[in-house]
Write a protein that holds these residues in place. Sequence first.
Motif, mmCIF file in Angstrom:
data_model
loop_
_atom_site.group_PDB
_atom_site.id
_atom_site.type_symbol
_atom_site.label_atom_id
_atom_site.label_comp_id
_atom_site.label_asym_id
_atom_site.label_seq_id
_atom_site.Cartn_x
_atom_site.Cartn_y
_atom_site.Cartn_z
ATOM 1 N N GLY A 104 -5.194 -8.992 23.900
ATOM 2 C CA GLY A 104 -6.239 -9.516 23.025
ATOM 3 C C GLY A 104 -6.269 -8.891 21.649
ATOM 4 N N LEU A 105 -5.099 -8.662 21.053
ATOM 5 C CA LEU A 105 -5.014 -8.054 19.727
ATOM 6 C C LEU A 105 -4.288 -8.980 18.764
ATOM 7 C CD1 LEU A 105 -3.881 -4.464 20.769
ATOM 8 C CD2 LEU A 105 -6.198 -5.284 20.379
ATOM 9 N N ARG A 106 -4.570 -8.813 17.483
ATOM 10 C CA ARG A 106 -3.887 -9.568 16.436
ATOM 11 C C ARG A 106 -3.752 -8.675 15.205
ATOM 12 N NH1 ARG A 106 -5.516 -15.312 15.572
ATOM 13 N NH2 ARG A 106 -3.450 -15.750 16.343
ATOM 14 N N VAL A 107 -2.668 -8.856 14.478
ATOM 15 C CA VAL A 107 -2.442 -8.151 13.225
ATOM 16 C C VAL A 107 -2.804 -9.098 12.097
ATOM 17 C CG1 VAL A 107 -0.741 -7.023 11.761
ATOM 18 C CG2 VAL A 107 -0.602 -6.757 14.227
ATOM 19 N N ILE A 108 -3.724 -8.652 11.237
ATOM 20 C CA ILE A 108 -4.142 -9.468 10.097
ATOM 21 C C ILE A 108 -3.922 -8.676 8.811
ATOM 22 C CG2 ILE A 108 -5.848 -10.765 11.426
ATOM 23 C CD1 ILE A 108 -8.024 -9.006 10.118
ATOM 24 N N ALA A 109 -3.952 -9.372 7.693
ATOM 25 C CA ALA A 109 -3.864 -8.711 6.391
ATOM 26 C C ALA A 109 -5.219 -8.089 6.067
ATOM 27 C CB ALA A 109 -3.463 -9.716 5.319
ATOM 28 N N GLU A 110 -5.235 -7.152 5.143
ATOM 29 C CA GLU A 110 -6.490 -6.501 4.766
ATOM 30 C C GLU A 110 -7.504 -7.477 4.190
ATOM 31 O OE1 GLU A 110 -5.347 -1.900 3.686
ATOM 32 O OE2 GLU A 110 -5.486 -3.351 2.065
ATOM 33 N N ASP A 111 -7.036 -8.537 3.552
ATOM 34 C CA ASP A 111 -7.959 -9.514 2.984
ATOM 35 C C ASP A 111 -8.485 -10.507 4.017
ATOM 36 O OD1 ASP A 111 -5.739 -11.091 3.429
ATOM 37 O OD2 ASP A 111 -5.376 -11.555 1.317
ATOM 38 N N GLY A 112 -8.055 -10.374 5.263
ATOM 39 C CA GLY A 112 -8.556 -11.204 6.349
ATOM 40 C C GLY A 112 -7.654 -12.358 6.725
ATOM 41 N N GLY A 113 -6.622 -12.622 5.939
ATOM 42 C CA GLY A 113 -5.714 -13.720 6.248
ATOM 43 C C GLY A 113 -4.627 -13.289 7.216
ATOM 44 N N TYR A 114 -3.666 -14.175 7.401
ATOM 45 C CA TYR A 114 -2.535 -13.864 8.268
ATOM 46 C C TYR A 114 -1.628 -12.839 7.611
ATOM 47 C CZ TYR A 114 -3.646 -17.770 11.306
ATOM 48 O OH TYR A 114 -4.259 -18.616 12.185
ATOM 49 N N VAL A 135 0.739 8.691 12.661
ATOM 50 C CA VAL A 135 -0.171 9.270 11.672
ATOM 51 C C VAL A 135 -1.276 8.259 11.420
ATOM 52 C CG1 VAL A 135 -0.378 10.160 9.326
ATOM 53 C CG2 VAL A 135 1.725 10.542 10.615
ATOM 54 N N TRP A 136 -2.529 8.601 11.797
ATOM 55 C CA TRP A 136 -3.649 7.680 11.717
ATOM 56 C C TRP A 136 -4.653 8.143 10.683
ATOM 57 C CZ3 TRP A 136 -5.265 6.621 17.473
ATOM 58 C CH2 TRP A 136 -4.213 5.996 18.127
ATOM 59 N N ASP A 137 -5.379 7.184 10.112
ATOM 60 C CA ASP A 137 -6.481 7.520 9.220
ATOM 61 C C ASP A 137 -7.791 7.491 10.005
ATOM 62 O OD1 ASP A 137 -7.054 4.836 9.566
ATOM 63 O OD2 ASP A 137 -6.809 4.286 7.475
ATOM 64 N N ARG A 138 -8.899 7.662 9.329
ATOM 65 C CA ARG A 138 -10.176 7.750 10.028
ATOM 66 C C ARG A 138 -10.626 6.423 10.632
ATOM 67 N NH1 ARG A 138 -15.088 8.273 5.788
ATOM 68 N NH2 ARG A 138 -16.021 6.510 6.772
ATOM 69 N N ASP A 139 -10.035 5.316 10.181
ATOM 70 C CA ASP A 139 -10.344 4.021 10.770
ATOM 71 C C ASP A 139 -9.476 3.720 11.984
ATOM 72 O OD1 ASP A 139 -12.424 3.140 9.085
ATOM 73 O OD2 ASP A 139 -10.975 2.642 7.529
ATOM 74 N N GLY A 140 -8.531 4.606 12.306
ATOM 75 C CA GLY A 140 -7.656 4.384 13.445
ATOM 76 C C GLY A 140 -6.436 3.549 13.103
ATOM 77 N N ARG A 141 -6.182 3.356 11.838
ATOM 78 C CA ARG A 141 -5.005 2.598 11.408
ATOM 79 C C ARG A 141 -3.842 3.551 11.217
ATOM 80 N NH1 ARG A 141 -6.793 -0.299 6.180
ATOM 81 N NH2 ARG A 141 -4.553 -0.431 5.980
ATOM 82 N N GLY A 142 -2.677 3.135 11.684
ATOM 83 C CA GLY A 142 -1.476 3.925 11.494
ATOM 84 C C GLY A 142 -0.981 3.821 10.066
ATOM 85 N N LEU A 143 -0.129 4.751 9.686
ATOM 86 C CA LEU A 143 0.435 4.748 8.338
ATOM 87 C C LEU A 143 1.247 3.473 8.102
ATOM 88 C CD1 LEU A 143 0.739 6.372 5.741
ATOM 89 C CD2 LEU A 143 2.704 7.511 6.757
ATOM 90 N N LEU A 147 0.540 1.091 4.847
ATOM 91 C CA LEU A 147 1.562 0.752 3.861
ATOM 92 C C LEU A 147 1.847 -0.747 3.823
ATOM 93 C CD1 LEU A 147 4.008 3.747 4.368
ATOM 94 C CD2 LEU A 147 2.406 3.382 2.492
ATOM 95 N N ALA A 148 1.739 -1.420 4.958
ATOM 96 C CA ALA A 148 1.945 -2.872 4.997
ATOM 97 C C ALA A 148 0.669 -3.635 4.648
ATOM 98 C CB ALA A 148 2.435 -3.291 6.376
ATOM 99 N N ARG A 149 -0.441 -2.909 4.485
ATOM 100 C CA ARG A 149 -1.750 -3.485 4.171
ATOM 101 C C ARG A 149 -2.195 -4.482 5.250
ATOM 102 N NH1 ARG A 149 -2.936 -4.460 -1.889
ATOM 103 N NH2 ARG A 149 -4.907 -4.558 -0.825
ATOM 104 N N THR A 150 -2.076 -4.024 6.500
ATOM 105 C CA THR A 150 -2.480 -4.825 7.647
ATOM 106 C C THR A 150 -3.482 -4.054 8.496
ATOM 107 O OG1 THR A 150 -0.603 -4.008 8.955
ATOM 108 C CG2 THR A 150 -0.291 -6.097 7.782
#
Length: 155
Positions: A104-114, A135-143, A147-150
């Motif tokens: 039940g996961l999906r990868v989206i762009a930071e702006d909310g699109g695909y 390497v994770w940030d405080r939001d739980g996103r990996g590096l 870098l891919a802005r996803t």
Amino acid sequence: MDKRQAIGSWLSGPREAAEQAGVDFGYRGEQLGLPESGPGSIARPGRRFGALAVDWGLCMLIAYGLLTDGYGQSTGNWALLVFFVLNVVTVGTVGFTPGRRLFGLRVIAEDGGYARPLRGLVRSALLCLAVPALVWDRDGRGLHDRLARTIQVRI
């Protein structure tokens, strides 16, 4: 603060000590404008690792059954190549791999699109290197996601 509190803050980590001092970090994804829980929220590590295990197992089966004559040293290398291609094609087009869809996961762009094919390519290349994904940030996103802005979210 007495000695027990100082030792306890060291054992629980800097975030816990800062929260006890009154710092409000918010929830994961708050800075990105995502909900705290439910659909559209940041994916938790357990689901991510489960999806990764399913995808890797699928790639190992493909490499073992179709590309090599049994299990050997080259099977893992072929599986990594299949994993890379699977991620580039599926994440760059529909936003999820078979394992991510199962969990039940999906990868989206930071702006909310695909996530577009170029973002899928960058994210997949960094994911195959493994270190950026650890390497994770405080939001739980990996590096690799930063870098891919996803963002990896729940469906």
